[in-house]
Design an enzyme around this catalytic site. Structure first.
Site, PDB file in Angstrom:
ATOM      1  N   HIS A   1      36.886  42.692  38.575  1.00 29.47           N
ATOM      2  CA  HIS A   1      37.258  43.230  39.887  1.00 29.47           C
ATOM      3  C   HIS A   1      38.744  43.506  39.846  1.00 29.47           C
ATOM      4  O   HIS A   1      39.384  43.417  38.799  1.00 29.47           O
ATOM      5  CB  HIS A   1      36.903  42.213  40.976  1.00 29.47           C
ATOM      6  CG  HIS A   1      37.274  40.800  40.639  1.00 29.47           C
ATOM      7  ND1 HIS A   1      38.550  40.318  40.761  1.00 29.47           N
ATOM      8  CD2 HIS A   1      36.538  39.786  40.118  1.00 29.47           C
ATOM      9  CE1 HIS A   1      38.600  39.055  40.367  1.00 29.47           C
ATOM     10  NE2 HIS A   1      37.390  38.704  39.963  1.00 29.47           N
TER      11      HIS A   1
ATOM     12  N   ASP B   1      37.649  31.295  34.672  1.00 28.86           N
ATOM     13  CA  ASP B   1      37.290  32.204  35.755  1.00 28.86           C
ATOM     14  C   ASP B   1      35.816  32.060  36.085  1.00 28.86           C
ATOM     15  O   ASP B   1      35.180  31.065  35.695  1.00 28.86           O
ATOM     16  CB  ASP B   1      37.667  33.649  35.413  1.00 28.86           C
ATOM     17  CG  ASP B   1      36.951  34.203  34.190  1.00 28.86           C
ATOM     18  OD1 ASP B   1      36.008  33.550  33.690  1.00 28.86           O
ATOM     19  OD2 ASP B   1      37.312  35.305  33.738  1.00 28.86           O
TER      20      ASP B   1
ATOM     21  N   ARG C   1      46.133  28.107  57.658  1.00 25.98           N
ATOM     22  CA  ARG C   1      46.609  28.665  56.389  1.00 25.98           C
ATOM     23  C   ARG C   1      48.129  28.498  56.261  1.00 25.98           C
ATOM     24  O   ARG C   1      48.891  28.870  57.156  1.00 25.98           O
ATOM     25  CB  ARG C   1      46.227  30.136  56.293  1.00 25.98           C
ATOM     26  CG  ARG C   1      44.715  30.386  56.392  1.00 25.98           C
ATOM     27  CD  ARG C   1      44.089  30.500  55.043  1.00 25.98           C
ATOM     28  NE  ARG C   1      44.605  31.661  54.342  1.00 25.98           N
ATOM     29  CZ  ARG C   1      44.161  32.902  54.525  1.00 25.98           C
ATOM     30  NH1 ARG C   1      43.182  33.151  55.388  1.00 25.98           N
ATOM     31  NH2 ARG C   1      44.676  33.901  53.844  1.00 25.98           N
TER      32      ARG C   1
ATOM     33  N   THR D   1      55.449  35.639  53.377  1.00 24.91           N
ATOM     34  CA  THR D   1      54.019  35.887  53.193  1.00 24.91           C
ATOM     35  C   THR D   1      53.817  37.375  52.962  1.00 24.91           C
ATOM     36  O   THR D   1      54.711  38.184  53.229  1.00 24.91           O
ATOM     37  CB  THR D   1      53.196  35.387  54.396  1.00 24.91           C
ATOM     38  OG1 THR D   1      51.801  35.470  54.098  1.00 24.91           O
ATOM     39  CG2 THR D   1      53.480  36.206  55.651  1.00 24.91           C
TER      40      THR D   1
END
Length: 666
Positions: free
Chosen positions: A26, A156, A440, A523
């Site tokens: 991906h 992974d 978060r 961020t």
């Protein structure tokens, strides 16, 4: 030598998927190396604006070549991040269900035709070089680390039919010591568990942030049943037993609140992952004697785990870039081929990944001026001092400078910045700007030379430019830095070098000079529906559709005007290339049929958005040349219909379901 590395699938953005996602990766990307040095590199999502796209990286390839002022004919090799035998077998397997693929004699033939179709150039099949998925992961970290000798760990979900690899890297030779099969995939293990928490692919980092709120001991015994640690650093995962999670909870629906059960499960999962990884590392540290470690692969992006490895003292130095996932394989494949073709090239530690789209100062003013109906614009006399003052006054800033970062993390060139001392910024940015879960955490960016003053840093290492490690904030600073200090006293820090990023360093230094704290909350500059912004227009759109206070691009400061939905009528509308419009005649009850209208994404039809009839008609007529108002005139919309369109557009724009841009002729 000019080597291009690529990752991703084979279908164009507007086509349906021909190669399945699972096992093939991906995050499509392209990176161009010249004599071992990166000339340019970008993820396809930054250009196509499709998050985590696995489509053919044709836009990224074009960007890399244009930036370097090179042509495809000048390439010495095109490095692809998967083994040739694996891809040939996959091509045959998929040919059973997709007979159209059987026209290709092998994977080299397929790539030859793809490049001819996309770029109009007929290449020799010999130009394509194939690098095993996990070797590409390994090379991505190893060649950037500057180490001549190191232990390499890649982990992974899967790639080339394996899920992990341990290698002894010695002067550019990779001696593979162990591989793990897909049934023992730590990536799949993590994904299967987080599905019970209401999360899916690419949400792993969210669970890492949730884990510190939980108590791992609550479900430790249950998680111990999901794996076995075996002699010699071996392990096995009991994937079938994960369904026993139903004994603990029902899978959380995505909009449900988090409970302590969810937090304790996240903590137990994080602990289980770390336990297995440390089991591997201790064994191979003992057998190889290596003092340096490099990590790569999607699971390697777990910065909490990486921080614990660094602090354990097991290795003197630990390295991984911010792009340890599949996009980094574009660099890894290119680097692997480069060093095979040019073995004399030196090892050089790379301290940044500013490889993407540049912001040219002489273009910024005109680019912002095109949005004058929505923005007030001024040129800053002293950028760093003035922006630092705005943040001290409580502002949250969209910050766009220089070349965009390669990979999934904003490192100071496409960032949202704020004062780390303001506790409320955490809730404000999560809710109003990022539109994401309130728990978060946010990362701190700190001057490299001051990192030991504020963070507990083990050993001699002081440079952490890729935001890849979670370390503890020193106890005496935690209350003063509430916006970047997580619930367990930690933070995923980024150190900023004056040489690596002088503009960002100067801003942090100016803020530190005024406050005594040379740290900013950092961020990524995006909302929850899009990748990180890349162009100036991307930044303006994100700014206008979020709660950001100011936008700084180059030396320019932009403020929002009090714009209304009616102002959108003057913008040109078009559909993203991945969009599919549908008008369906269907039963809505046992006796009644009705038309419905929807917008879907062609790579994920589960992403479906309901449209009104007038909204459907506007998007159907959108040609990328006419403003919304002109389209409504040509369609003969009445006042009520026009009002409905203008009421519907802001939400679609905010969710990046359509493209709106200024009319350059106005």
């Amino acid at each position: 030598m000019l080597i291009l590395g690529i990752t991703g699938g084979i279908d164009s953005v507007f086509e349906t998927v021909m190669l399945a996602h699972r096992g093939l990766g991906h995050d499509s990307a392209a990176v161009l190396l010249e004599n071992g040095k990166v000339v340019s590199g970008i993820e396809e999502e930054r250009i196509s604006r499709i998050k985590h796209t696995n489509k053919l990286c044709s836009s990224a390839v074009s960007f890399c070549l244009q930036t370097a002022q090179k042509t495809i004919d000048e390439l010495d090799a095109i490095a692809i991040y998967a083994g040739e035998d694996f891809l040939n077998a996959k091509l045959k397997e998929l040919g059973i269900h997709t007979p159209e693929l059987n026209i290709f004699t092998n994977i080299r033939h397929l790539y030859q035709i793809l490049f001819e179709r996309e770029f109009g150039v007929s290449l020799s099949q010999d130009i394509f070089q194939f690098v095993h998925h996990h070797l590409a992961h390994a090379a991505a970290s190893y060649y950037l680390s500057g180490f001549d000798k190191a232990l390499v760990l890649t982990i992974d979900g899967e790639g080339d039919d394996i899920s992990a690899m341990v290698a002894d890297a010695n002067c550019k030779d990779f001696n593979v010591l162990r591989t793990k099969s897909v049934p023992d995939s730590l990536g799949h293990f993590y994904l299967k568990v987080i599905a019970f928490l209401g999360y899916k692919d690419f949400d792993e980092y969210k669970v890492m942030g949730l884990a510190p709120y939980g108590n791992a001991s609550v479900y430790r015994q249950k998680f111990n049943c999901f794996y076995d640690l075996l002699p010699d650093g071996e392990y096995t995962i009991h994937q079938d037993r994960i369904m026993e999670m139903y004994e603990l909870l029902q899978p959380r629906r995505r909009d449900d609140p988090f409970t302590q059960v969810h937090m304790d499960i996240a903590a137990a999962l994080q602990e289980a992952l770390e336990t297995i990884v440390f089991h591997i590392l201790r064994h191979f540290k003992h057998t190889t004697g290596h003092t340096c470690l490099v990590i790569s692969g999607g699971v390697g992006q777990n910065s909490s785990m990486n921080g614990k490895i660094l602090c354990s003292g097991l290795f003197e130095d630990v390295f991984l870039p911010s792009f340890a996932g599949d996009s980094g394989c574009a660099y890894g494949a290119a680097a692997y081929v480069t060093h095979k073709m040019q073995p004399e090239l030196p090892f050089i530690r790379v301290s940044h990944a500013y490889w993407g789209t540049p912001i040219h100062e002489d273009e910024v003013g005109n680019a912002l001026e095109a949005w004058r109906a929505f923005l007030q614009i001024e040129k800053l006399r002293n950028r760093s001092e003035q922006v630092a003052d705005l943040m001290i006054d409580g502002a949250v800033i969209g910050w766009v400078q220089g070349r965009s970062e390669f990979g999934p993390r904003a490192l100071g060139n496409r960032s949202i910045l704020a004062d780390p001392r303001v506790a409320s910024h955490k809730e404000t940015i999560n809710a109003m700007i990022k539109m994401r879960e309130g728990y978060r955490p946010f990362a701190p960016s700190i001057l490299e030379e001051r990192v030991r003053d504020f963070f507990e840093v083990p050993g001699e290492q002081a440079d952490f430019p890729f935001m890849s490690f979670v370390l503890n904030v020193k106890p005496e600073w935690r209350e003063q830095l509430p916006a970047i200090t997580h619930v367990d006293g930690s933070a995923r820090l980024q150190t900023v070098s004056r040489v690596g990023n002088p503009r960002y360093w100067e801003l942090i230094d100016a803020f530190g000079g005024k406050t005594g704290i040379p740290i900013l909350l950092n961020t990524s500059f995006n909302n929850n529906a899009e990748p990180i912004v890349d162009s100036i227009d991307d930044a303006v759109v994100c700014y206008l559709t979020s709660g950001l206070d100011y936008l700084v691009v180059g030396d320019y400061l932009a403020r929002k005007k009090d714009w209304q939905p009616e102002d959108l009528a003057n913008l040109i509308v078009s559909l993203p290339k991945a969009a599919v419009l549908r008008r369906e005649d269907r039963y809505v009850s046992n006796s009644e049929r009705s038309f419905s209208y929807a917008l879907l994404w062609n790579y994920n039809f589960s992403r479906r958005y309901t449209l009104s009839e007038v909204g459907y008609k506007i998007l159907q007529a959108a040609d990328g040349e006419q403003p919304v108002g002109q389209l409504m005139d040509s369609l003969g919309f009445l006042k009520e219909q026009r009002a409905q369109v203008l009421q519907e557009l802001p939400g679609l724009w905010s969710d990046r379901l359509l493209v709106l841009r200024p009319d350059s002729k106005r």
